[in-house]
Design a protein around this motif. Structure first.
Motif, short mmCIF file in Angstrom:
data_model
loop_
_atom_site.label_atom_id
_atom_site.label_comp_id
_atom_site.label_asym_id
_atom_site.label_seq_id
_atom_site.Cartn_x
_atom_site.Cartn_y
_atom_site.Cartn_z
N ARG A 166 0.84 -1.18 0.00
CA ARG A 166 0.00 0.00 0.00
C ARG A 166 0.88 1.24 0.00
NH1 ARG A 166 -2.79 -1.21 5.57
NH2 ARG A 166 -0.56 -1.56 5.95
N TYR A 167 0.28 2.34 -0.43
CA TYR A 167 1.04 3.58 -0.41
C TYR A 167 1.47 3.93 1.01
CZ TYR A 167 2.25 8.49 -0.68
OH TYR A 167 2.91 9.69 -0.56
N VAL A 168 0.63 3.68 1.98
CA VAL A 168 0.96 4.01 3.36
C VAL A 168 2.12 3.16 3.84
CG1 VAL A 168 -0.68 2.39 4.41
CG2 VAL A 168 -0.03 4.49 5.63
N ASP A 169 2.24 1.91 3.34
CA ASP A 169 3.38 1.07 3.72
C ASP A 169 4.68 1.68 3.23
OD1 ASP A 169 1.58 -0.77 4.79
OD2 ASP A 169 1.44 -1.90 2.92
N TRP A 170 4.63 2.25 2.02
CA TRP A 170 5.83 2.86 1.45
C TRP A 170 6.10 4.22 2.09
CZ3 TRP A 170 7.11 7.28 -1.21
CH2 TRP A 170 8.34 7.27 -1.89
N ALA A 171 5.05 4.94 2.45
CA ALA A 171 5.20 6.32 2.92
C ALA A 171 5.52 6.43 4.40
CB ALA A 171 3.94 7.12 2.62
N VAL A 172 5.20 5.40 5.20
CA VAL A 172 5.35 5.55 6.65
C VAL A 172 6.80 5.82 7.07
CG1 VAL A 172 5.58 3.06 7.14
CG2 VAL A 172 4.68 4.62 8.89
#
Length: 341
Positions: free
Chosen positions: A143-149
């Motif tokens: 997910r984008y959140v996995d990459w962005a965290v």
């Protein structure tokens, strides 16, 4: 007079208590990254507009002369230097298709679980020219959140390290607090070390709490070691803190220090790849991003979390972080002064 651990411990405790008593600053350090993680998860985790990105492994920049497909409009082509790294991006759904022109026969990789990859493949096969040999790279999407965290927490850590040391020491100098400390047996090395250790302890504690708290609800992937990620974060925090120390070494005005810290933090936040990937960006942008320690810390953190890379295999990012720490710490200590004069 040598280094006194007792004086160093007293200064460290005093600075830590001062920060903890500032409830507004403490609350902001805890809530800001959490709100950003939740916001990015809500905005970017759902379906969005199809955007095609194709990585190309070749000896030159991608052009229609290599293959007619490379002239397809509305598809972003960018040169990828390493084949194995590009294959991992296909497996993770970070790119929709990979073209390899480095061998005797052209090849391409797709992920059978990627809907966008299937569409791009049809564009490739319908573009004419010699059809490359098909390969597959399988893997579950992130997910984008996995990459962005890592970027969200890294930016919060950057501001905390830079401003928590750089701005505070200048404020001490302007208010005369450093001048009064200079009249005590406390030495400059002890004071600077106390500031750094106190900031590292607070930053690592709050960052760990935020990561664990967000992970309970969002279940971030972790292919590597939590210990490696913790050590990397500690080294990165020390590197950023040392930059704050260098800014604060001689500056006597809060306005000047704030301007210098903004000059450092603003481009680092934008160009470090915190919120979006730099894949496909102009070469000069990628070269500029290599200057900042946050870039290397975030790329290494994502390698540990998403690819399972061991800390021992991240030699270059660690070398940059340690080198930045040594240089900034050395000059910061040599240039440090107690008063504005």
């Amino acid at each position: 007079m040598g280094f006194s651990f007792q004086r160093f411990r007293a200064a460290t405790i005093a600075r830590s208590i001062e920060f903890l008593r500032d409830r507004s600053a403490l609350a902001w350090n805890l809530m800001f990254p959490v709100l950003m993680v939740v916001g990015f998860a809500a905005i970017f985790s759902g379906p969005g507009q199809p955007v095609f990105k194709v990585a190309v492994v070749a000896s030159a920049e991608p052009s229609p002369a290599m293959h007619p497909f490379l002239g397809t409009p509305h598809v972003q082509f960018y040169r990828e230097p390493e084949l194995e790294a590009a294959k991992r991006k296909v497996a993770r759904h970070r790119v929709d298709l990979l073209l390899d022109f480095s061998g005797e026969k052209p090849r391409y990789w797709t992920n059978p679980e990627s809907p966008k990859g299937e569409l791009v493949e049809k564009l490739l096969l319908g573009s004419g020219g010699v059809a490359p040999e098909k390969q597959q790279a399988t893997g579950k999407p992130i997910r984008y959140v996995d990459w962005a965290v890592p970027g969200i927490l890294g930016v919060n850590l950057m501001f905390s390290c830079l401003w928590g040391v750089g701005y505070v020491i200048v404020r001490y100098r302007k208010s005369g607090h450093l001048k009064r400390l200079n009249a005590t047996p406390l030495r400059a090395l002890e004071f600077v070390s106390a500031q750094i250790v106190s900031r590292l302890a607070l930053v690592m504690t709050t960052t760990t709490m935020m990561f664990v708290g967000c992970n309970l609800f969002m279940h971030f992937p972790m292919e590597g070691s939590y210990i490696d990620l913790f050590i990397l974060t500690l080294i990165g925090s020390l590197s950023l803190t040392s930059m704050g120390l260098l800014v604060a070494a001689r500056v006597g005005s809060e306005e000047i220090s704030g301007g210098l810290l903004n000059v450092i933090s603003s481009p680092m936040m934008i160009l470090s790849g915190a919120f979006f990937s730099l894949d496909g960006s102009p070469r000069w942008v990628q070269a500029l991003a290599e200057i900042f320690p946050l870039t290397h810390m975030l790329s290494a953190a994502r390698s540990i979390m998403l690819d399972g890379t061991r800390l021992i295999d991240l030699g270059y990012p660690l070398l940059v972080l340690v080198g930045t720490t040594v240089v900034c710490m050395s000059f910061g200590s040599l240039l440090f002064k107690w008063t504005q004069d």
